[in-house]
Every structure is written in structure tokens, then in C-alpha cells.
Scaffold this motif. Structure first.
Motif, PDB file in Angstrom:
ATOM      1  N   SER A 137       0.845  -1.126  -0.016  1.00 42.21           N
ATOM      2  CA  SER A 137       0.135   0.089   0.044  1.00 42.21           C
ATOM      3  C   SER A 137       0.960   1.340  -0.042  1.00 42.21           C
ATOM      4  O   SER A 137       2.044   1.135   0.328  1.00 42.21           O
ATOM      5  CB  SER A 137      -0.858  -0.062   1.377  1.00 42.21           C
ATOM      6  OG  SER A 137      -0.032   0.103   2.318  1.00 42.21           O
ATOM      7  N   ARG A 138       0.197   2.295  -0.300  1.00 41.22           N
ATOM      8  CA  ARG A 138       0.943   3.683  -0.104  1.00 41.22           C
ATOM      9  C   ARG A 138       1.628   3.961   1.101  1.00 41.22           C
ATOM     10  O   ARG A 138       2.911   4.535   1.051  1.00 41.22           O
ATOM     11  CB  ARG A 138       0.043   4.844  -0.420  1.00 41.22           C
ATOM     12  CG  ARG A 138       0.902   6.071  -0.699  1.00 41.22           C
ATOM     13  CD  ARG A 138      -0.289   7.182  -1.373  1.00 41.22           C
ATOM     14  NE  ARG A 138      -0.549   6.857  -2.598  1.00 41.22           N
ATOM     15  CZ  ARG A 138      -1.216   7.837  -3.518  1.00 41.22           C
ATOM     16  NH1 ARG A 138      -1.824   8.796  -2.936  1.00 41.22           N
ATOM     17  NH2 ARG A 138      -1.529   7.432  -4.717  1.00 41.22           N
ATOM     18  N   ARG A 139       0.926   3.794   2.103  1.00 40.19           N
ATOM     19  CA  ARG A 139       1.410   3.824   3.605  1.00 40.19           C
ATOM     20  C   ARG A 139       2.764   2.935   3.796  1.00 40.19           C
ATOM     21  O   ARG A 139       3.631   3.385   4.311  1.00 40.19           O
ATOM     22  CB  ARG A 139       0.135   3.602   4.602  1.00 40.19           C
ATOM     23  CG  ARG A 139       0.944   3.922   6.036  1.00 40.19           C
ATOM     24  CD  ARG A 139      -0.263   3.568   7.184  1.00 40.19           C
ATOM     25  NE  ARG A 139      -1.270   4.742   6.811  1.00 40.19           N
ATOM     26  CZ  ARG A 139      -2.431   4.812   7.480  1.00 40.19           C
ATOM     27  NH1 ARG A 139      -2.503   3.898   8.684  1.00 40.19           N
ATOM     28  NH2 ARG A 139      -3.159   5.677   7.437  1.00 40.19           N
ATOM     29  N   ALA A 142       5.544   4.283   1.724  1.00 44.46           N
ATOM     30  CA  ALA A 142       6.343   5.497   2.252  1.00 44.46           C
ATOM     31  C   ALA A 142       6.912   5.139   3.512  1.00 44.46           C
ATOM     32  O   ALA A 142       8.302   5.757   3.982  1.00 44.46           O
ATOM     33  CB  ALA A 142       5.019   6.530   2.786  1.00 44.46           C
ATOM     34  N   ALA A 143       6.653   4.191   4.251  1.00 45.52           N
ATOM     35  CA  ALA A 143       7.344   3.738   5.568  1.00 45.52           C
ATOM     36  C   ALA A 143       8.505   2.833   5.164  1.00 45.52           C
ATOM     37  O   ALA A 143       9.559   3.314   5.954  1.00 45.52           O
ATOM     38  CB  ALA A 143       6.397   2.632   6.456  1.00 45.52           C
TER      39      ALA A 143
END
Length: 312
Positions: A137-139, A142-143
Motif C-alpha cells: 500500500s502507499r502507506r 512510504a514507511a
């Protein structure tokens, strides 16, 4: 970092001053490669932002990888060009040397972590496709990028603090063109032991561990490929992984030779050639590998060019 009561020495970077006949040609080669690096990586950064085709985790990581390559070369090349243009070796301030090494470590470690994240992305896409949208996922992406930068910052802070609190000679001379870890560490007159342990620990953790994770990912991918009956599926999977595998080989191959190879057996010239390859040649290969061998990137580039250039 340094003792407040101690006069901070300036470091004399010898660079390629012992190869005066080659300084002129090297200047133009390094300048040309630097410009190609900028011209090659900036379009990838822009393309991944403006092209919907490239709004996927793999290209999100590639965008950050290109950013790292641009910053990595910019940390080293301008200073190297100035040194090559000078007829005599030039000094770099204590804090200038510390800053160059700090940035060098942050960007190098971050690149290794990003390559590991890209391998994980390929593993999930091929071996666990039904869970891809959840795991990548995008999150989550990014993490992974944030952790890559954080690991680089922590490592650079630890190394720089250990190395630049050591006592140095009043006129230290570095037989190199940049303030790399090992050449600077060799100059310290005392207390090297703890820093050498730190360097070797970081070598094992941030070269061998990411590389091992990447190898593990590709072993799983290979198993998934062999389970596929279609030759066309084999080719498709290989085409999506070959560019990344080539970048992994270049990055971890040169890093391993530079930092794991027995240092007593290497010459100053060999060290400089390897560092030149790591800092200048490898970053320019990134956009070449990913644009020439990747149909999605070339297709997105053509689409953007067609939109910007009106047809007659």
C-alpha cells in the motif's frame, strides 16, 4: 564532534594529483558523466510524478533511488572537479570533510535499503500477488522509504561521531579524492579500534544483510518462476526483475570489494578507481538500465513528450 580545546585540522585531499597527465582528461570525463547522471535521473523523477502509468510501488522506489543518485554524485563530484582543475592538491576543512562523509554514508546506506525494498516489491508481486495491494500500500511504501533514510541517518551519525572525535595529526593528508571512511580512519593517531569495529559491524549489517534479503527474495521468485508452466510467463517475470538485479550486482558488488576486501592488500590507486566507479559511474548507469530495459518507462516518456510537443 571534536574536542572544543583542540584546533581542528584541515585535511589535504591528494585526489589525482600524482597523475597530472590524466587530470585534464579526467576532469572532462567526470564532468560529462555528472551531467549525464543529472539528465538521466531527473527525467525519471519527473516521469514517476506526472505519468499515471508509473504510479506503482516499484516506480515510487525508483523515484527515490534516482533522488539518492543525484544527491550522492552532487555530494562528491563538484568538489572532485574543483580538485582536478587545480594544479596542486587542495585542502578541505574539518567540518567540510565530516559533512561530505556524513552525506556519503546517509546516501549509500539509503540506496542499499531502497534496493532491498524494491526486491521485496518484486517478491510480493510475483509470489503473493493476491496480497499485493495490502502489503504494498502507499502507506507501506512510504514507511519503507522513511526507514531507508532513517537507517542511513542513524548509521552516518554513529560513524561520523566515532571517527571525527578521534585525534588527527596537525596536517592530515588523505590519499584519496573524497573523505571516505577508511582513508580518514587510517589517519587517526589513536582510538581507532572502536571505530574499526563500528565500520566492520556496519559492513556486515548494511551490506551483507540487505544483500542476503535480496538473494532470499530472488530465490523465492525463482521458485515461483519454475512453478509456472508458460515460457512467456518466465520471460515476463525475468524482464521485470533483470534491471533491478543488474543494479543490485553493481551496487553490492562494488561496495563489497571496497569495504570487505582485505585493505592491507589493496593499493591507493585501486581504492580510488573503485570509489570513482561507485560514486560516479554507478549512478549514471541507473537511468540507462531502467529506461533502455524497461518498456513502461520508455512508453511513459514517449507519451509525455507527445503531450508537450504539439503535432504539426
Amino acid at each position: 564532534m571534536a574536542n572544543a580545546n583542540q584546533t581542528l585540522p584541515a585535511f589535504l585531499l591528494l585526489g589525482f594529483s600524482d597523475l597530472k597527465a590524466l587530470q585534464g582528461p579526467l576532469f572532462w570525463v567526470v564532468l560529462l558523466v555528472y551531467l549525464v547522471t543529472l539528465l538521466g535521473n531527473f527525467p525519471i523523477i519527473l516521469l514517476t510524478q506526472v505519468s499515471p502509468v508509473l504510479h506503482s510501488p516499484m516506480y515510487f522506489f525508483l523515484c527515490h533511488l534516482s533522488m539518492v543518485e543525484v544527491l550522492y554524485t552532487t555530494d562528491i563530484v563538484p568538489r572532485t572537479l574543483a580538485d582536478l582543475a587545480s594544479p596542486h592538491p587542495r585542502a578541505i576543512s574539518f567540518w567540510g570533510c565530516a559533512a561530505q562523509m556524513y552525506n556519503f554514508i546517509v546516501l549509500g546506506i539509503s540506496e542499499g535499503c531502497l534496493l532491498t525494498a524494491m526486491a521485496y516489491d518484486r517478491y510480493v508481486a510475483i509470489c503473493r500477488p493476491l496480497h499485493y495491494s495490502t502489503l504494498m500500500s502507499r502507506r507501506a511504501c512510504a514507511a519503507m522509504v522513511g526507514i531507508s533514510w532513517l537507517v542511513g541517518i542513524i548509521t552516518a551519525t554513529t560513524h561520523s561521531s566515532l571517527i571525527f572525535t578521534l585525534p588527527f595529526p596537525s596536517r592530515p593528508t588523505i590519499p584519496h579524492f573524497l573523505c571516505d571512511i577508511l582513508p580518514v580512519l587510517r589517519l587517526a593517531s589513536a582510538g581507532k579500534h572502536r571505530s574499526e569495529i563500528s565500520v566492520m559491524t556496519a559492513t556486515v549489517v548494511f551490506i551483507m544483510v540487505p544483500f542476503s534479503l535480496i538473494v532470499t527474495s530472488y530465490v523465492c521468485i525463482l521458485g515461483a518462476i519454475l512453478a509456472m508452466g508458460s515460457t512467456q510467463s518466465h520471460r515476463k517475470v525475468f524482464s521485470t526483475c533483470s534491471s533491478h538485479l543488474l543494479m543490485v550486482s553493481l551496487f553490492f558488488g562494488t561496495a563489497s570489494i571496497t569495504y570487505i576486501w582485505p585493505q592491507e592488500g589493496s593499493s591507493v590507486t585501486t581504492d580510488r578507481i573503485l570509489s570513482l566507479f561507485c560514486t560516479i559511474i554507478t549512478p549514471v548507469l541507473n537511468p540507462i538500465i531502467y529506461t533502455l530495459r524497461n518498456k513502461e518507462v520508455t512508453r511513459a516518456l514517449r507519451h509525455v513528450v507527445k503531450r508537450q510537443v504539439p503535432s504539426p
